[in-house]
Design an enzyme around this catalytic site. Sequence first.
Site, PDB file in Angstrom:
ATOM      1  N   LYS A 106       0.950  -1.186  -0.031  1.00 50.52           N
ATOM      2  CA  LYS A 106       0.076   0.124  -0.138  1.00 50.52           C
ATOM      3  C   LYS A 106       0.979   1.253  -0.209  1.00 50.52           C
ATOM      4  O   LYS A 106       1.383   1.649   1.079  1.00 50.52           O
ATOM      5  CB  LYS A 106      -1.039   0.008   1.308  1.00 50.52           C
ATOM      6  N   GLY A 167      -8.703   8.742   9.409  1.00 51.15           N
ATOM      7  CA  GLY A 167      -8.967   8.628  10.752  1.00 51.15           C
ATOM      8  C   GLY A 167     -10.122   9.702  11.389  1.00 51.15           C
ATOM      9  O   GLY A 167     -10.472   9.999  12.675  1.00 51.15           O
ATOM     10  N   THR A 216      -9.569   2.879  11.528  1.00 57.41           N
ATOM     11  CA  THR A 216     -10.028   3.522  12.515  1.00 57.41           C
ATOM     12  C   THR A 216     -11.395   3.154  13.195  1.00 57.41           C
ATOM     13  O   THR A 216     -11.833   3.011  14.479  1.00 57.41           O
ATOM     14  CB  THR A 216      -9.912   5.207  12.531  1.00 57.41           C
TER      15      THR A 216
END
Lengths: 266, 70
Positions: A106, A167, A216
């Site tokens: 990633k 987040g 998250t």
Amino acid sequence: MIQTKTAAETDALVIAGKKFNSRMFVGTGKFSSADVMRQAVDACGTEMVTVALRRVDIDNPDDDMLSKLDTSRIQLLPNTSGARDADEAVRVARLARAASGVEWVKLEITPDPYSLLPDPVETLKAAEILVKDGFIVLPYINADPILARRLQDAGTATVMPLGSPIGTNQGITTRKQIEIIIHQATVPVVVDAGIGLPSHAAEAMEMGASAVLINTALAVAADSVAMARAFKKAVEAGREAYLAGPGQMRSVAEASSPLTGFLRDE
Amino acid sequence: MPNLHINGQPACFDEASFPKTVAALIDVRGLNRKAIVAEVEGTIVAQNDFDTHPLKDGDKIELIQFVGGG
């Protein structure tokens, strides 16, 4: 009795030639413990999880994170988080490959510690290097359709536009741009970052995203495992709704019941 | 006195205890070698080479492992 499978049941996701039965990818950061993380991973049925690389704390070494994950079933997706430019990202990707034997990465380059938004120029530069070096590159990007096209043309295995900043749990604030990215995509589109609720994940899947990446929202939930189960249902529901062919949104009302035959003499 | 820079921190050794390989360094620190990848002077050292990759006075070493992350 003949049982026919629904479209959703026969609808596997394929990335770089590898088949995934779950369209939910999971990040492993910020969980209250490694055991809770593993239980959440198991509960949602994901087959792709991200991990980060960091210096060993020589004086207080952590447990081996990988020993918590069943890598025979789960594709490990090391990230390049922390990298601020292409050189750092390429270095981290190569270290991750040496550590894990995994060529999947990633690609994540976030030079601004406040916004944590990905750098498009450095990301494209690093993607070109890593693709040539044999990596399977899944780049995390802002929801920029032109960048997405440049990356898929450069040979990345997916594009991963953000729904909203990392987040934040804000959901999909970049909907119009992601719609364009999905429309033009020649590779799977994974909506990554900002997905805070199962309804956000369902929305991404209803739009035609190939998968979502959640971290998250699970890690900070009071019950991470229950939230993982809820997300699983939402991702499956959203995908099935997309395959079912949603009706068009209209600007004026259209009756659901017949407009004739009512018990009234006109 | 010979020294190494491990993850940005200086570490001094006397001649007798200086770890001569990456494996020796990992062992002396009590780390789990299966969980670690090393970089010595900017060159990645694969786990298979831990036993043979030599260390010398002043080397900069990174010892890295996977942690939770999105």
